[in-house]
Design an enzyme around this catalytic site. Structure first.
Site, mmCIF file in Angstrom:
data_model
loop_
_atom_site.group_PDB
_atom_site.id
_atom_site.type_symbol
_atom_site.label_atom_id
_atom_site.label_comp_id
_atom_site.label_asym_id
_atom_site.label_seq_id
_atom_site.Cartn_x
_atom_site.Cartn_y
_atom_site.Cartn_z
ATOM 1 N N ASP A 249 0.387 10.040 4.007
ATOM 2 C CA ASP A 249 -0.759 9.189 4.279
ATOM 3 C C ASP A 249 -1.531 9.681 5.502
ATOM 4 O O ASP A 249 -0.938 10.081 6.506
ATOM 5 C CB ASP A 249 -0.238 7.768 4.530
ATOM 6 C CG ASP A 249 -1.344 6.758 4.738
ATOM 7 O OD1 ASP A 249 -2.140 6.569 3.806
ATOM 8 O OD2 ASP A 249 -1.417 6.179 5.841
ATOM 9 N N GLU A 289 -2.903 13.183 1.866
ATOM 10 C CA GLU A 289 -4.180 12.472 1.799
ATOM 11 C C GLU A 289 -5.034 12.931 2.970
ATOM 12 O O GLU A 289 -4.831 12.503 4.104
ATOM 13 C CB GLU A 289 -3.981 10.953 1.886
ATOM 14 C CG GLU A 289 -5.298 10.203 1.776
ATOM 15 C CD GLU A 289 -5.318 8.858 2.509
ATOM 16 O OE1 GLU A 289 -6.167 8.027 2.178
ATOM 17 O OE2 GLU A 289 -4.505 8.646 3.432
#
Ligand code: CA
Length: 563
Positions: A249, A289
């Site tokens: 993330d 990401e």
């Protein structure tokens, strides 16, 4: 530097992995333990499972994989409390892939990305309070291990979401860090002065940095203890539990001591991290990401010494735009560009994810166009990721909760997601008409299109790893045509995005890999197809594979050499 001493524990030798910090309750008085800075490395025995993709033509296994992003909370509730859980996900594995290539009742995906599964302070899980445990609403670690074994048995690999940039402000590390004398203090980023946006006043009177919001204080990656701890987190999941990798993330913010995205320190951190996790499991996948333009994403993958894959947000946007606007230009340009930007097809491709309005909402609930989007996704180079529910055309527009509503399994109450009358979030009101059961029974459904495309990709190496030629389509602004070619196979994909049939069109490939004569073998879509006349430079000029391309249509054919 062993914080275990704070709890009166003796220092643990480096050869003995410490138990996870997990059991420390989130209480400011209990300082958490920390693992030794040098964790012993011993590669796990990677057990190849029959039927699990191994890689084709020298590409890694993930280029043979179609992933499916799951929000566990919304997938299937096994114990009637309105919250999806691991036993529920295990119960639905046969829907995703039953492990038998002969059946066609399953979707056929071979990888899962699970949104955060750890204890956290919010429903979505991105503010973690314990990186070593399973959210108790989702089940136990044993439930997870059983799920993982069952997934592997069906040839499905599993990535979990890893959120290293920040913790919850209720994480025991942060609560301990409130004490300026604590060795945890330097795990976060502090100032005695307010600096405006992204800085929050803590109960200790100081200000801490939290890029996303006050509930997510950023960890301080200039502190080696933080790196050591997070390495141990990944070691635990890769080695002790056996997951196949991570979706990382918000990686572009990781080491932002100077508050900048994509910092040199972040890239350096990843360069150090890569040998660590590859030593634990050389086959482990790290997909990042990096929500940014492709060039900046590729900076994390192109050198082959940081992430394995990055999500291609530009291509995702271009794909959804192409189908929504019925115009080819952006897709053709971005695809051609990104093939150069991401060497060796090392990009994760998708339509939308859990942070974006669902693709079906952007397409006005139009099934024929959703099929075009599925075709572009599942025939393109890269590693496809499907967002759960996309395969049945689930709707959802922001706020975020609406992008993450329960899976619509059937026309039963609560869509068959739960037997409780109180699902954690209400289902989309269309579930009685739009659900898995109904679409599995209909060979023309969006679900059937996804299944057919996933199966086609599994059966044809050219669709997985073939070199991609984005064809010149002449003056048409609604046609997308790709030729995907391996040493053994050539596959032509033609998509008419337009709402009119086209007969005045021509495909041209100036320089290509073709040689000799071909015959056409239809793979998807019916028609009266003609083979191209191959030029001396291995391509073709003004080629019309079919006299007319119907509105909003797709076909995929194989060019088979004539001996
Ligand atoms: Ca449950």
């Amino acid at each position: 530097m062993l914080l275990g001493a704070c709890l009166g524990q003796s220092a643990t030798p480096a050869s003995t992995p410490l138990p996870p910090t997990a059991t420390v309750p989130p209480s400011a008085t209990a300082a958490p333990t920390v693992s030794p800075t040098s964790t012993p490395l011993s590669p796990i025995a990677v057990q190849p499972v029959e039927g699990m993709p191994t890689g084709t033509d020298g590409f890694p296994w993930w280029n043979d994989t179609v992933f499916y992003e799951v929000f566990v909370r919304s997938f299937y509730d096994s114990d009637d409390d309105g919250v999806g859980d691991f036993n529920g996900l295990t119960a639905k594995l046969d829907y995703l892939n039953d492990g038998d290539p002969q059946t066609d009742t399953d979707l056929g995906v071979t990888g899962l990305w699970l949104m955060p599964i750890h204890p956290a302070m919010s429903y979505h899980g991105y503010n973690v309070t314990d990186y070593y445990q399973i959210n108790s609403q989702y089940g136990t670690l044993d439930d997870f291990k059983r799920f993982l074994a069952e997934a592997h048995q069906r040839g499905i690999r599993v990535l979990i979401d890893w959120v290293p940039n920040h913790t919850s402000n209720a994480h025991p590390w942060f609560l301990a860090a409130l004490d300026p004398q604590s060795e945890y203090h330097d795990w976060y980023i502090w100032s005695d002065e307010p600096h405006g946006e992204d800085w929050y006043r803590a109960p200790n009177g100081q200000y801490y940095y939290g890029f996303f919001y006050s509930g997510m204080p950023d960890l301080n990656y200039t502190n080696p203890a933080v790196t050591a701890q997070m390495r141990d987190v990944t070691r635990f999941w890769l080695q002790d539990v056996g997951v196949d990798g991570f979706r990382i993330d918000a990686i572009k913010y990781l080491n932002d001591a100077d508050r900048s995205e994509h910092s040199k320190a972040t890239h350096a951190w990843l360069k150090d991290f890569r040998p660590f996790y590859k030593a634990l499991n050389p086959q482990a996948l790290m997909v990042g990401e990096v929500w940014d333009s492709s060039g900046l994403v590729a900076d994390y993958t192109a050198g082959g010494d940081e992430l394995d894959l990055g999500f291609d947000f530009d291509l995702a946007r271009a794909t959804v735009f192409a189908v929504g606007a019925r115009r080819n230009t952006l897709f053709n340009e971005i695809l051609a560009r990104d093939l150069a930007v991401f060497p060796r097809q090392q990009m994760a491709i998708f339509l939308t994810n859990h942070d974006q309005d669902r693709v079906m909402s952007m397409l006005g609930d139009d099934v024929p166009r959703a099929k075009l989007a599925a075709t572009l996704l599942l025939t393109a180079p890269g590693v496809p990721f499907i967002y759960y529910g996309e395969e049945i055309g689930m709707l959802g527009k922001k706020p975020d909760e609406n992008l993450r509503t329960p899976m619509q399994w059937s026309a039963e109450a609560q869509g068959g997601f739960t037997t409780s009358n109180f699902p954690w979030r209400g289902l989309n009101s269309d579930y009685a008409n739009k659900n898995v059961a109904a679409q599995q029974a209909n060979p023309e459904s969006l679900w059937a299109a996804y299944r057919n495309l996933i199966r086609l990709r599994a059966e044809h190496a050219a669709l997985r790893v073939g070199e991609t030629y984005v064809l010149d389509v002449g003056k048409s602004d609604t046609l997308v045509a790709m030729l995907r070619v391996t040493d053994d196979e050539a596959v032509l994909i033609v998509v008419n995005l337009g709402k009119e049939a086209i007969s005045d069109y021509a495909l041209t490939l100036d320089n290509g890999p073709l040689f000799g004569q071909y015959q056409i073998v239809p793979l998807l879509g019916a028609g009266d197809f003609a083979a191209p006349t191959v030029t001396a430079s291995g391509g073709f000029t003004d080629y019309q594979p079919a006299p007319e391309l119907p509105a909003t249509s797709t076909f995929i054919v194989q060019l088979q050499p004539v001996p």
